[in-house]
Design an enzyme around this catalytic site. Structure first.
Site, short mmCIF file in Angstrom:
data_model
loop_
_atom_site.label_atom_id
_atom_site.label_comp_id
_atom_site.label_asym_id
_atom_site.label_seq_id
_atom_site.Cartn_x
_atom_site.Cartn_y
_atom_site.Cartn_z
N LYS A 33 0.84 -1.21 0.00
CA LYS A 33 0.00 0.00 0.00
C LYS A 33 0.87 1.25 0.00
CE LYS A 33 -4.04 1.90 2.47
NZ LYS A 33 -4.94 1.73 3.63
N SER A 47 -9.83 1.58 2.57
CA SER A 47 -8.99 2.37 1.71
C SER A 47 -7.91 1.57 0.98
CB SER A 47 -8.31 3.47 2.53
OG SER A 47 -7.44 2.90 3.49
N SER A 75 -10.15 -0.63 6.67
CA SER A 75 -9.51 -0.42 5.37
C SER A 75 -8.80 -1.62 4.76
CB SER A 75 -8.52 0.75 5.46
OG SER A 75 -9.22 1.97 5.47
#
Lengths: 475, 93
Positions: free
Chosen positions: A69, A144, A168
């Site tokens: 990420k 997310s 997330s």
């Protein structure tokens, strides 16, 4: 090659060929992809894989490609939190988890797309545009950590790392039909994770199967002195992979099946609980009475912490800068132009919640409610080994559907945020499909009892086929 | 619930420039969220202490040992605005 492979399948391919071949084929798939899962592809990946081939594949993840990420610091590889304000930023150091992955021989393929600064449930607030859901490209990938989940679902990486502040990791795992774990607060060092809400967030793994989640946890988990909330744990996660739930007492919290739940989601989760019963586990309904207040409490705390954490992005030391006649004007313009709409809203609300006159009403009140939410979990988990709920009340929604309505987007997190307030571990894994879209089952455990969560998830997987279903090729 | 003037004040505190033309729209969106947040008033939190974080840890100390720090050129590598080993920023006042 098709990219859908778990760690042991990739290892087999490395034995037959080389880590360099595998890495190159993943890089080709990423290049052809239409889903926008990656923000940066690391150009050095193939060369690194060749190095691993030459050194003879030492380490538990030797030659295994991984997606990271974009809010986890990678030395020498762009890290932007999918924000304009961090354009051009290249970290001078590795996050703790990246050091561990490198020591284990893993190959970083690149950085994955996310909601800007991890503030979102759909990966639509990224400055690079949304990541599309591999199961239906008109729908969101969740957020997310949408890029990480979509990359794994689309076979653009066998494993990935995300971060979970209010769901997330678990939300995109549910929307994309993969497995994602939010570990107990303190299990994984946050050193090098760009902070959003420090008291809530944990880095978490995403993969196609529970065994790979355990393999990743064995690499990235453990104590690190550079994170003062890091806790010494002795868990060997792989030992939890046992197909036996005959002793398991499951609590089913009624509040997680509330208004707004999609009937297909509800029935898939009940089918899953039924299966656990057939496998010898017992279940009972339980109440977590403060659940309705968890969402507001979690958002107030997250926004308050964000307003402080994001103060560092002022144009002085890195990233975007818009000049002005003095420092205040420079910083104010830099932040006005560098941050996206949702990030600015959350900083402003966090500033408000902490400001004189409102601090007690919002921030302090939210922290007191947090105590009550945590107490609900403590009590329920005294009686039960784990709790089971839908991860998300609905399957992946359409792109643009909630983008202009922040509150509607926050409400989608209703089943995931209480877990972050309490700091307990929670996994999402596929438990069914509706109209071709995956549904996630959430299994919540006691503090530092990832072993029970993983055992339950592993047993479910061994006795079902949901995790073997793949979207049609999107590359 | 939150006024245009309060939005502008928060913008100043948070160092986010807000144009007059945007302030009204912000006030509307932020008010709907604050309205949702106000439901916490219903919860009886009398005698409930706040939870700042869930880790069972208080005061983490380490030995006060000198360790090498990051080389200056690496620290300054992410900006063009630097001078004699310092970050260069506009005047504060």
């Amino acid at each position: 090659m098709s990219g859908w492979a778990n760690i042991s399948q990739v290892k087999e391919k490395i034995t037959q060929g080389s880590a360099e071949d595998i890495t190159t084929s993943y890089l080709k798939r990423i290049k052809k992809s239409k889903i926008n899962a990656y923000t940066t592809v690391w150009e050095g990946a193939a060369e690194k894989a060749r190095e691993i081939d030459e050194q003879g594949h030492n380490g538990s993840l030797a030659g295994i490609p991984i997606a990271i990420k974009d809010n986890i610091s990678t030395k020498g590889i762009s890290t932007t939190c999918s924000s304009k304000i961090l354009q051009g930023y290249v970290p001078p150091y590795d996050a703790h988890v990246i050091e561990r992955l490198k020591d284990a021989g893993a190959i970083i393929l690149g950085k994955t797309n996310m909601d800007e600064f991890a503030m979102g449930t759909s990966t639509e607030s990224s400055c690079y545009g949304p990541t599309l859901n591999p199961w239906d490209m008109e729908r969101v990938s969740g957020g997310s950590s949408g890029g990480s989940a979509a990359a794994v679902a689309a076979g653009e990486a066998p494993i990935a790392l995300g971060s979970d502040t209010g769901g997330s990791v678990r939300c995109p795992a549910a929307f994309c039909g993969v497995v994602g774990l939010k570990p107990t607060y303190g299990t994984i060092s946050r050193y090098g994770l760009i902070s959003y809400a420090s008291s809530l967030e944990q880095i978490g793994p995403l993969a196609t199967c529970v065994a790979d989640i355990a393999a990743l946890m064995d690499v990235i988990g453990g104590y690190d002195a550079r994170d003062s909330t890091s806790v010494k744990t002795e868990t060997v996660y792989k030992d939890a992979l046992v197909d036996n739930v005959s002793d398991l007492k499951i609590g089913v919290p009624a509040e997680y099946f509330g208004a707004g739940i999609d009937p297909a989601v509800e029935s898939a989760v009940w089918d899953a609980i039924q299966l656990f019963e057939e496998l010898g586990a017992s279940w009972e309904q339980v109440s977590l009475p403060h659940t309705p207040y968890a969402l507001a409490a979690c958002y107030i705390i997250a926004m308050s912490e964000a307003s402080s954490n994001l103060a560092r992005f002022d144009g002085t030391r890195y990233g975007y800068r818009k000049e002005g006649e003095n420092w205040h004007v420079m910083a104010s313009r830099t932040r006005a132009e560098g941050f996206g709409a949702e990030v600015k809203r959350r900083i402003l609300l966090g500033t408000y919640a902490l400001s004189a006159g409102y601090h007690d009403k919002y921030y302090l009140k939210a922290l007191r409610v947090r105590t009550l939410v945590k107490r609900d979990f403590d009590l329920a988990l005294k009686e039960f080994d784990c709790l089971m709920t839908p991860t998300m009340p609905v399957p992946a929604f359409k792109l643009g559907e909630k983008v202009d309505d922040p509150l509607a987007l926050y409400l989608a997190d209703v089943n995931t945020v209480p877990i972050n307030l309490a700091g307990v571990p929670s996994i999402s894994l596929p438990c069914g499909y509706t109209d071709g879209l995956p549904i996630g089952l959430q299994i919540i455990g006691k503090h530092f009892d990832e072993a029970t969560v993983l055992r339950a998830a592993y047993s479910f997987e061994q006795n079902t086929e949901h995790h073997t279903r793949r979207p049609v090729e999107v590359v | 619930m939150i006024t245009k003037e309060e939005v502008e004040h928060m913008g100043w505190l948070a160092r986010i420039e807000i144009h007059e033309s945007e302030a009204q729209a912000y006030a509307k969106k932020l008010s709907s969220v604050l309205d949702y947040f106000s439901q916490l008033a219903e919860v009886d939190t009398e005698n409930v202490s706040p939870t700042y974080h869930v880790a069972d840890i208080v005061n983490v100390f380490r030995e006060d040992v000198v360790r090498p720090s990051m080389p200056q050129e690496e620290v300054l590598a992410n900006t063009e605005k630097k001078q004699e080993g310092n970050f260069l920023a506009p005047r504060i006042m």
